[in-house]
Write a protein that holds these residues in place. Structure first.
Motif, PDB file in Angstrom:
ATOM      1  N   ILE A  66      15.132 -31.027 -20.488  1.00 21.70           N
ATOM      2  CA  ILE A  66      14.055 -30.649 -21.938  1.00 21.70           C
ATOM      3  C   ILE A  66      13.082 -31.305 -22.041  1.00 21.70           C
ATOM      4  O   ILE A  66      12.362 -32.219 -21.772  1.00 21.70           O
ATOM      5  CB  ILE A  66      15.318 -31.585 -22.446  1.00 21.70           C
ATOM      6  N   GLN A  67      12.049 -30.062 -22.760  1.00 23.09           N
ATOM      7  CA  GLN A  67      10.871 -30.102 -22.594  1.00 23.09           C
ATOM      8  C   GLN A  67      10.080 -30.365 -24.182  1.00 23.09           C
ATOM      9  O   GLN A  67       9.750 -31.441 -24.314  1.00 23.09           O
ATOM     10  CB  GLN A  67      10.222 -29.303 -22.537  1.00 23.09           C
ATOM     11  N   SER A  68      11.035 -29.984 -25.495  1.00 29.43           N
ATOM     12  CA  SER A  68      11.012 -29.865 -26.820  1.00 29.43           C
ATOM     13  C   SER A  68      12.240 -29.573 -27.433  1.00 29.43           C
ATOM     14  O   SER A  68      13.253 -29.255 -27.323  1.00 29.43           O
ATOM     15  CB  SER A  68       9.982 -29.061 -27.590  1.00 29.43           C
ATOM     16  N   PHE A  69      12.748 -30.351 -28.694  1.00 34.06           N
ATOM     17  CA  PHE A  69      13.693 -29.889 -29.210  1.00 34.06           C
ATOM     18  C   PHE A  69      13.682 -30.792 -30.578  1.00 34.06           C
ATOM     19  O   PHE A  69      13.323 -31.953 -31.738  1.00 34.06           O
ATOM     20  CB  PHE A  69      14.301 -31.936 -28.435  1.00 34.06           C
ATOM     21  N   ASN A  70      13.711 -29.496 -31.427  1.00 34.16           N
ATOM     22  CA  ASN A  70      13.106 -29.360 -33.076  1.00 34.16           C
ATOM     23  C   ASN A  70      14.443 -30.415 -34.107  1.00 34.16           C
ATOM     24  O   ASN A  70      15.502 -30.807 -33.418  1.00 34.16           O
ATOM     25  CB  ASN A  70      13.055 -28.596 -33.007  1.00 34.16           C
ATOM     26  N   PRO A  71      13.845 -30.453 -35.427  1.00 33.48           N
ATOM     27  CA  PRO A  71      14.973 -31.524 -35.948  1.00 33.48           C
ATOM     28  C   PRO A  71      16.940 -30.651 -36.270  1.00 33.48           C
ATOM     29  O   PRO A  71      17.485 -31.687 -36.198  1.00 33.48           O
ATOM     30  CB  PRO A  71      14.043 -31.909 -37.082  1.00 33.48           C
ATOM     31  N   SER A  72      16.336 -29.761 -36.567  1.00 30.88           N
ATOM     32  CA  SER A  72      17.908 -28.851 -36.519  1.00 30.88           C
ATOM     33  C   SER A  72      18.398 -29.164 -34.649  1.00 30.88           C
ATOM     34  O   SER A  72      19.712 -29.317 -35.093  1.00 30.88           O
ATOM     35  CB  SER A  72      17.606 -27.375 -36.646  1.00 30.88           C
ATOM     36  N   ALA A  73      18.474 -28.861 -34.237  1.00 36.93           N
ATOM     37  CA  ALA A  73      19.198 -30.220 -32.617  1.00 36.93           C
ATOM     38  C   ALA A  73      19.358 -30.707 -32.780  1.00 36.93           C
ATOM     39  O   ALA A  73      20.061 -31.227 -32.141  1.00 36.93           O
ATOM     40  CB  ALA A  73      17.823 -30.121 -31.559  1.00 36.93           C
ATOM     41  N   GLU A  74      18.304 -31.231 -33.253  1.00 33.10           N
ATOM     42  CA  GLU A  74      18.595 -33.570 -33.645  1.00 33.10           C
ATOM     43  C   GLU A  74      19.808 -33.330 -34.525  1.00 33.10           C
ATOM     44  O   GLU A  74      21.441 -34.249 -34.100  1.00 33.10           O
ATOM     45  CB  GLU A  74      17.542 -34.272 -34.547  1.00 33.10           C
ATOM     46  N   ARG A  75      19.719 -32.695 -34.998  1.00 27.09           N
ATOM     47  CA  ARG A  75      21.268 -32.581 -36.277  1.00 27.09           C
ATOM     48  C   ARG A  75      22.472 -31.855 -35.657  1.00 27.09           C
ATOM     49  O   ARG A  75      23.494 -32.535 -36.000  1.00 27.09           O
ATOM     50  CB  ARG A  75      20.885 -31.614 -37.576  1.00 27.09           C
ATOM     51  N   ILE A  76      22.905 -31.091 -35.093  1.00 28.66           N
ATOM     52  CA  ILE A  76      23.141 -30.633 -34.175  1.00 28.66           C
ATOM     53  C   ILE A  76      24.209 -31.329 -33.377  1.00 28.66           C
ATOM     54  O   ILE A  76      25.051 -31.408 -33.195  1.00 28.66           O
ATOM     55  CB  ILE A  76      23.407 -29.389 -34.068  1.00 28.66           C
ATOM     56  N   PHE A  77      22.762 -31.966 -32.495  1.00 25.58           N
ATOM     57  CA  PHE A  77      23.860 -32.231 -31.605  1.00 25.58           C
ATOM     58  C   PHE A  77      23.684 -33.911 -31.366  1.00 25.58           C
ATOM     59  O   PHE A  77      24.890 -34.968 -30.359  1.00 25.58           O
ATOM     60  CB  PHE A  77      23.422 -32.456 -29.702  1.00 25.58           C
ATOM     61  N   GLY A  78      23.037 -34.157 -32.590  1.00 28.40           N
ATOM     62  CA  GLY A  78      23.115 -36.453 -33.371  1.00 28.40           C
ATOM     63  C   GLY A  78      22.052 -37.359 -32.225  1.00 28.40           C
ATOM     64  O   GLY A  78      22.278 -37.807 -32.086  1.00 28.40           O
ATOM     65  N   TYR A  79      21.596 -36.307 -31.038  1.00 31.28           N
ATOM     66  CA  TYR A  79      20.597 -36.709 -30.310  1.00 31.28           C
ATOM     67  C   TYR A  79      18.948 -37.058 -30.552  1.00 31.28           C
ATOM     68  O   TYR A  79      18.661 -36.086 -31.803  1.00 31.28           O
ATOM     69  CB  TYR A  79      20.527 -36.264 -28.769  1.00 31.28           C
ATOM     70  N   ALA A  80      17.865 -37.650 -30.691  1.00 30.40           N
ATOM     71  CA  ALA A  80      17.438 -38.439 -31.277  1.00 30.40           C
ATOM     72  C   ALA A  80      16.321 -37.194 -30.200  1.00 30.40           C
ATOM     73  O   ALA A  80      16.550 -37.679 -29.257  1.00 30.40           O
ATOM     74  CB  ALA A  80      16.529 -39.566 -31.106  1.00 30.40           C
ATOM     75  N   PRO A  81      15.134 -37.165 -29.930  1.00 29.13           N
ATOM     76  CA  PRO A  81      14.234 -36.642 -29.146  1.00 29.13           C
ATOM     77  C   PRO A  81      14.108 -37.283 -27.637  1.00 29.13           C
ATOM     78  O   PRO A  81      14.226 -36.929 -26.934  1.00 29.13           O
ATOM     79  CB  PRO A  81      12.667 -36.176 -29.771  1.00 29.13           C
ATOM     80  N   GLU A  82      13.685 -38.935 -27.774  1.00 30.54           N
ATOM     81  CA  GLU A  82      13.502 -38.889 -27.028  1.00 30.54           C
ATOM     82  C   GLU A  82      14.694 -39.992 -26.455  1.00 30.54           C
ATOM     83  O   GLU A  82      14.840 -39.992 -24.730  1.00 30.54           O
ATOM     84  CB  GLU A  82      13.622 -40.604 -27.296  1.00 30.54           C
ATOM     85  N   ASP A  83      15.776 -38.891 -26.461  1.00 32.41           N
ATOM     86  CA  ASP A  83      16.896 -39.287 -26.270  1.00 32.41           C
ATOM     87  C   ASP A  83      17.135 -38.156 -24.680  1.00 32.41           C
ATOM     88  O   ASP A  83      18.307 -38.679 -24.305  1.00 32.41           O
ATOM     89  CB  ASP A  83      18.404 -39.292 -26.929  1.00 32.41           C
ATOM     90  N   VAL A  84      16.678 -37.558 -25.247  1.00 33.52           N
ATOM     91  CA  VAL A  84      17.384 -35.945 -24.176  1.00 33.52           C
ATOM     92  C   VAL A  84      15.695 -35.213 -23.467  1.00 33.52           C
ATOM     93  O   VAL A  84      16.056 -35.147 -22.255  1.00 33.52           O
ATOM     94  CB  VAL A  84      17.630 -34.702 -24.990  1.00 33.52           C
ATOM     95  N   ILE A  85      14.496 -35.079 -24.209  1.00 36.37           N
ATOM     96  CA  ILE A  85      13.343 -34.929 -23.657  1.00 36.37           C
ATOM     97  C   ILE A  85      12.900 -35.393 -22.128  1.00 36.37           C
ATOM     98  O   ILE A  85      13.247 -36.924 -21.924  1.00 36.37           O
ATOM     99  CB  ILE A  85      12.289 -35.154 -24.070  1.00 36.37           C
ATOM    100  N   GLY A  86      12.958 -34.729 -21.209  1.00 34.54           N
ATOM    101  CA  GLY A  86      12.661 -35.557 -19.969  1.00 34.54           C
ATOM    102  C   GLY A  86      14.499 -35.526 -18.957  1.00 34.54           C
ATOM    103  O   GLY A  86      14.373 -36.027 -17.882  1.00 34.54           O
ATOM    104  N   LYS A  87      15.410 -35.081 -19.493  1.00 33.01           N
ATOM    105  CA  LYS A  87      16.174 -34.744 -19.164  1.00 33.01           C
ATOM    106  C   LYS A  87      17.273 -33.910 -18.871  1.00 33.01           C
ATOM    107  O   LYS A  87      16.389 -32.348 -19.890  1.00 33.01           O
ATOM    108  CB  LYS A  87      18.019 -36.151 -19.528  1.00 33.01           C
TER     109      LYS A  87
END
Length: 236
Positions: A40-61
């Motif tokens: 994952i390179q980017s994760f927009n606010p709607s993705a945060e809302r849908i999945f419940g993760y903050a960008p720093e939780d997923v970027i790089g994974k």
């Protein structure tokens, strides 16, 4: 300091980037970008809302962290197969799949995946729409319809519904006992097949008159069964 072509170009590029970022940050759909290894390179606010993760939780994974099985196990294989064969199994297509939120709940989503090339590097962008509420509503409607169907099918009285041209759409089990015809034998056929004369000839005229004038008349359906006259009255 006077503006130079370089400064002007830089400012325009910066403004363009800011506008694109604003769009990504305000769209309703989740947007996730990954590299050619599925990271994952980017994760927009709607993705945060849908999945419940903050960008720093997923970027790089690996993006498969957002997927339940069997998608979790299969994801890397999809990418590898694409790079080996060029076969776009899921790329450029929309489909309905399941995803996993941070709290572990599984939900339905519509997923669209497209390929892009940035500075010579292949990347992929996924557009995600949470459809769990719609799926729940559809399931509730189906369950309600099944309950109503069971009630109608098990009433003692015969119940028939017809469309505006007199074609039978529903015919419950009690009607099978009353008329002797099965559902398969009558569905899609004109209800006047269940009427003796003179009602058989007059039925279409009743419907046409109603369509033209709004005047409601009782339609009589009948047949002789074991020496008794079985009558059903319906009003439209």
């Amino acid at each position: 300091m006077p503006s130079t072509p370089f400064n002007s170009s830089y400012q325009n590029s910066k403004a363009h980037s800011s506008r694109l970022e604003a769009v990504l940050n305000t769209v309703i759909d989740g947007i996730i970008t990954i590299n050619n290894r599925g990271v994952i390179q980017s994760f927009n606010p709607s993705a945060e809302r849908i999945f419940g993760y903050a960008p720093e939780d997923v970027i790089g994974k690996n993006v498969k962290m957002l997927m339940p099985d069997p998608y979790h196990k299969e994801h890397d294989g999809y990418l590898q197969n694409y790079f080996n064969t060029g076969d776009k199994q899921i790329i450029g297509k929309g489909r309905e799949v399941e995803a996993k939120r941070k709290d572990g709940t599984i939900f339905s989503m519509e997923l669209g995946v497209n390929e892009m090339n940035i500075a010579g590097e292949t990347m992929f962008v996924g557009t995600i729409r949470d459809i769990s509420d719609r799926k729940a509503a559809e399931q509730a409607l189906m369950e309600n319809q099944a309950k109503l169907q069971a009630i109608v099918d098990n009433t003692v009285d015969g119940l028939i519904t017809i469309n505006e041209v007199g074609k039978i759409e529903h015919y419950n089990k009690a009607c099978e006992d009353i008329f002797g015809f099965t559902f398969v034998e009558v569905v899609g056929k004109n209800v006047k097949m269940l009427m003796p004369e003179p009602y058989h000839k007059e039925h279409d005229g009743y419907l046409q008159n109603y369509q033209n004038t709004g005047t409601k008349k009782l339609l009589v359906l009948g047949e002789k069964l074991k020496g008794n006259e079985k009558m059903v009255l319906v009003s439209r």
